[in-house]
Design an enzyme around this catalytic site. Structure first.
Site, PDB file in Angstrom:
ATOM      1  N   LYS A  33       0.454 -93.257 -34.373  1.00 35.61           N
ATOM      2  CA  LYS A  33      -0.732 -93.399 -34.052  1.00 35.61           C
ATOM      3  C   LYS A  33      -1.364 -92.236 -34.427  1.00 35.61           C
ATOM      4  CE  LYS A  33      -1.252 -89.578 -32.530  1.00 35.61           C
ATOM      5  NZ  LYS A  33      -1.224 -88.197 -33.074  1.00 35.61           N
ATOM      6  N   TYR A  50      -3.847 -89.208 -26.763  1.00 35.99           N
ATOM      7  CA  TYR A  50      -2.858 -89.329 -25.668  1.00 35.99           C
ATOM      8  C   TYR A  50      -3.126 -89.153 -24.135  1.00 35.99           C
ATOM      9  CZ  TYR A  50       0.725 -88.002 -28.844  1.00 35.99           C
ATOM     10  OH  TYR A  50       1.896 -88.142 -29.977  1.00 35.99           O
TER      11      TYR A  50
HETATM   12  P1  NAD Z   1       1.796 -84.094 -42.789  1.00 33.14           P
HETATM   13  O1  NAD Z   1       0.653 -83.780 -43.330  1.00 33.14           O
HETATM   14  O2  NAD Z   1       2.573 -83.407 -42.360  1.00 33.14           O
HETATM   15  O3  NAD Z   1       2.515 -85.380 -43.415  1.00 33.14           O
HETATM   16  C1  NAD Z   1       1.507 -86.458 -44.142  1.00 33.14           C
HETATM   17  C2  NAD Z   1       2.755 -86.762 -45.443  1.00 33.14           C
HETATM   18  O4  NAD Z   1       2.186 -88.041 -45.825  1.00 33.14           O
HETATM   19  C3  NAD Z   1       3.096 -85.539 -46.407  1.00 33.14           C
HETATM   20  O5  NAD Z   1       4.124 -85.951 -46.549  1.00 33.14           O
HETATM   21  C4  NAD Z   1       2.507 -86.244 -47.297  1.00 33.14           C
HETATM   22  O6  NAD Z   1       2.480 -86.105 -49.226  1.00 33.14           O
HETATM   23  C5  NAD Z   1       2.009 -87.621 -47.179  1.00 33.14           C
HETATM   24  N1  NAD Z   1       0.774 -88.127 -47.673  1.00 33.14           N
HETATM   25  C6  NAD Z   1       0.335 -89.176 -48.307  1.00 33.14           C
HETATM   26  N2  NAD Z   1      -0.460 -89.401 -49.142  1.00 33.14           N
HETATM   27  C7  NAD Z   1      -1.437 -88.367 -48.327  1.00 33.14           C
HETATM   28  C8  NAD Z   1      -2.363 -88.384 -49.107  1.00 33.14           C
HETATM   29  N3  NAD Z   1      -4.431 -88.763 -49.400  1.00 33.14           N
HETATM   30  N4  NAD Z   1      -3.141 -87.128 -47.795  1.00 33.14           N
HETATM   31  C9  NAD Z   1      -2.525 -85.579 -47.406  1.00 33.14           C
HETATM   32  N5  NAD Z   1      -0.956 -86.715 -47.235  1.00 33.14           N
HETATM   33  C10 NAD Z   1      -0.535 -87.381 -48.109  1.00 33.14           C
HETATM   34  O7  NAD Z   1       1.483 -85.072 -41.177  1.00 33.14           O
HETATM   35  P2  NAD Z   1       2.164 -85.842 -40.011  1.00 33.14           P
HETATM   36  O8  NAD Z   1       2.078 -84.433 -38.532  1.00 33.14           O
HETATM   37  O9  NAD Z   1       3.512 -86.001 -40.102  1.00 33.14           O
HETATM   38  O10 NAD Z   1       1.248 -86.728 -39.881  1.00 33.14           O
HETATM   39  C11 NAD Z   1       1.618 -87.489 -39.913  1.00 33.14           C
HETATM   40  C12 NAD Z   1       1.132 -89.150 -38.851  1.00 33.14           C
HETATM   41  O11 NAD Z   1       2.441 -89.169 -38.098  1.00 33.14           O
HETATM   42  C13 NAD Z   1      -0.359 -89.043 -38.555  1.00 33.14           C
HETATM   43  O12 NAD Z   1      -0.206 -90.157 -39.029  1.00 33.14           O
HETATM   44  C14 NAD Z   1       0.060 -88.190 -37.329  1.00 33.14           C
HETATM   45  O13 NAD Z   1      -0.715 -88.525 -36.495  1.00 33.14           O
HETATM   46  C15 NAD Z   1       1.207 -88.996 -36.753  1.00 33.14           C
HETATM   47  N6  NAD Z   1       1.675 -88.071 -35.784  1.00 33.14           N
HETATM   48  C16 NAD Z   1       2.520 -88.116 -34.752  1.00 33.14           C
HETATM   49  C17 NAD Z   1       3.468 -87.335 -33.897  1.00 33.14           C
HETATM   50  C18 NAD Z   1       3.744 -87.683 -32.454  1.00 33.14           C
HETATM   51  O14 NAD Z   1       3.705 -87.229 -31.832  1.00 33.14           O
HETATM   52  N7  NAD Z   1       3.848 -89.335 -32.574  1.00 33.14           N
HETATM   53  C19 NAD Z   1       3.799 -86.269 -33.701  1.00 33.14           C
HETATM   54  C20 NAD Z   1       2.078 -86.011 -35.470  1.00 33.14           C
HETATM   55  C21 NAD Z   1       1.913 -87.133 -36.516  1.00 33.14           C
END
Ligand code: NAD
Length: 375
Positions: free
Chosen positions: A135, A220
């Protein structure tokens, strides 16, 4: 109402527990004959993959972590060592499409910044893989519609990563609210916010995130209100919080409050923020109240009602969510969290922004999504 699901249990035995109504536009899946667990590849190895999804995949009964996709070759090697992944199941963003010829991988789970969801969902579907998308589904309606269409044409299933539909506390909110077990709901309050400290992260970039806390955690609240009431809103009216840190929040909102109106006359009062912490879903009814506080966390949820506390055991939400999707693929049933639900939510989120920008109440026509409300 769907019953609480757990990551345990046998696919053949528990099918009816999880069964969801047939959704319009559900893809016609190619025959699935595999008997083994399905293989999952995580696409994007950031915080959510590392701290939640990969550990959860150790607890799943119908799917396993078998592959990873990242732009960082060192990360791929580290994950390969840690999770004992075959070298042929490690992909970069460039050669991701080669996943098509990899029979170990059945599901790709897109866990990248929001603006990248559409590209990778579409590439995964075109490679013949079933897809889970985190999401919010994308940053705009057009991308959501294209993602749904491509998955349908490819004959693969698309599910949203809405883990709270498997969380027993949130399922209890649905049960109490949708069945009027505490009397009819009169008013709902939903707030989700956190203090975002890192000024350089993609979540503060409108291009990458599509917006601020509303897209990330406010979603949420929208979900929580809809599944507690079992109704779709008829209008939204929103206003931005004033920005205290204009540099940090140069391209996205710092916070936002909005009201949603429902056909039965119920109003929901919602708030989200990247500088204030709150985490609540509360329903006030004809004869009392019921609430979760915290409501949207991975664990540590607490439920209370005017009749006494909810006595509920936590489960691993992500394991239950991924297991349910694997089960839907194996039994060729519709997922209860189809891409259409991500599209529905995108319509609501973008209308909230439109209202905050224009100052007007925005009417919503969501009749096309009626079949997605859990009853
Ligand atoms: P994060 O920043 O920790 O990780 C993002 C990943 O994408 C990293 O590995 C990064 O290297 C990669 N990436 C590739 N291209 C990138 C760019 N141009 N800029 C930045 N990063 C890039 O983020 P996250 O918290 O893991 O979130 C990722 C996704 O998961 C999002 O869509 C977020 O909304 C979703 N999420 C959902 C939940 C949930 O509870 N369902 C919780 C956290 C995150």
């Amino acid at each position: 109402m769907n019953n609480a699901s757990s990551s345990s249990g046998n696919v053949a035995d528990n099918g009816s527990d999880h069964s969801a109504p047939q959704h319009q536009g559900q893809p016609k899946q190619k025959g699935y004959t595999k008997k083994k667990n399905l293989g999952v590849a995580l696409v994007g190895l950031g915080s959510y993959s590392e701290k939640q999804l990969a550990p959860a995949l150790k607890e799943t009964k119908h799917c396993d972590l078998v592959g990873v996709v990242s732009g960082d070759s060192e990360k791929l090697k580290k994950w390969s060592r840690q999770y004992n992944l075959k070298e042929k199941n490690l992909y970069g963003y460039d050669n991701f499409d080669n996943i098509k010829s990899n029979d170990d991988i059945d599901i790709v789970y897109i866990v990248l910044p929001n603006s990248m969801h559409a590209e990778f969902v579409i590439r995964g579907a075109e490679a013949g893989k079933h897809v889970i998308c985190e999401k919010p589904m994308a940053n705009n309606i057009e991308d959501c519609e294209r993602m749904i269409e491509v998955c349908r044409e490819a004959g693969v299933k698309l599910s949203m990563g809405y883990r709270l539909h498997f969380d027993p506390f949130n399922l209890e909110m649905m049960r109490l609210g949708q069945n009027n077990l505490m009397g009819r709901c009169k008013r709902i309050v939903a707030k989700n916010g956190m203090d975002v400290v890192d000024k350089n992260q993609w979540r503060l970039s409108k291009v990458l995130a599509g917006g601020g806390p509303l897209m990330d955690v406010g979603i949420y609240c929208v979900q929580g209100v809809l599944y507690t009431l079992g109704e779709l809103p008829t209008s939204v009216h929103a206003k931005f919080h004033p920005k205290k840190d204009k540099e940090k929040f140069a391209t996205v909102e710092e916070g936002l409050e909005w009201e949603m109106e429902f056909p039965g006359g119920v109003k929901a009062f919602c708030e989200t923020s990247y500088s204030k912490a709150f985490n609540i879903l509360r329903a006030e009814t004809e004869r009392g109240w019921f609430e979760l506080n915290p409501a949207y966390e991975y664990n540590g949820l607490k439920g209370d009602t005017s009749d006494g506390p909810m006595k509920i055991q936590s489960i691993n939400q992500q394991a239950a969510q991924m297991d349910d999707f694997a089960r839907c693929i194996i039994t060729n049933e519709p997922t209860r969290l189809p891409g259409e639900m991500g599209l529905r939510d995108m319509h609501i989120l973008l209308s909230i922004y439109e209202s905050a920008i224009t100052g007007r109440k925005i009417p919503l026509e969501l009749g096309a999504f009626k079949h997605l409300i859990e009853t």
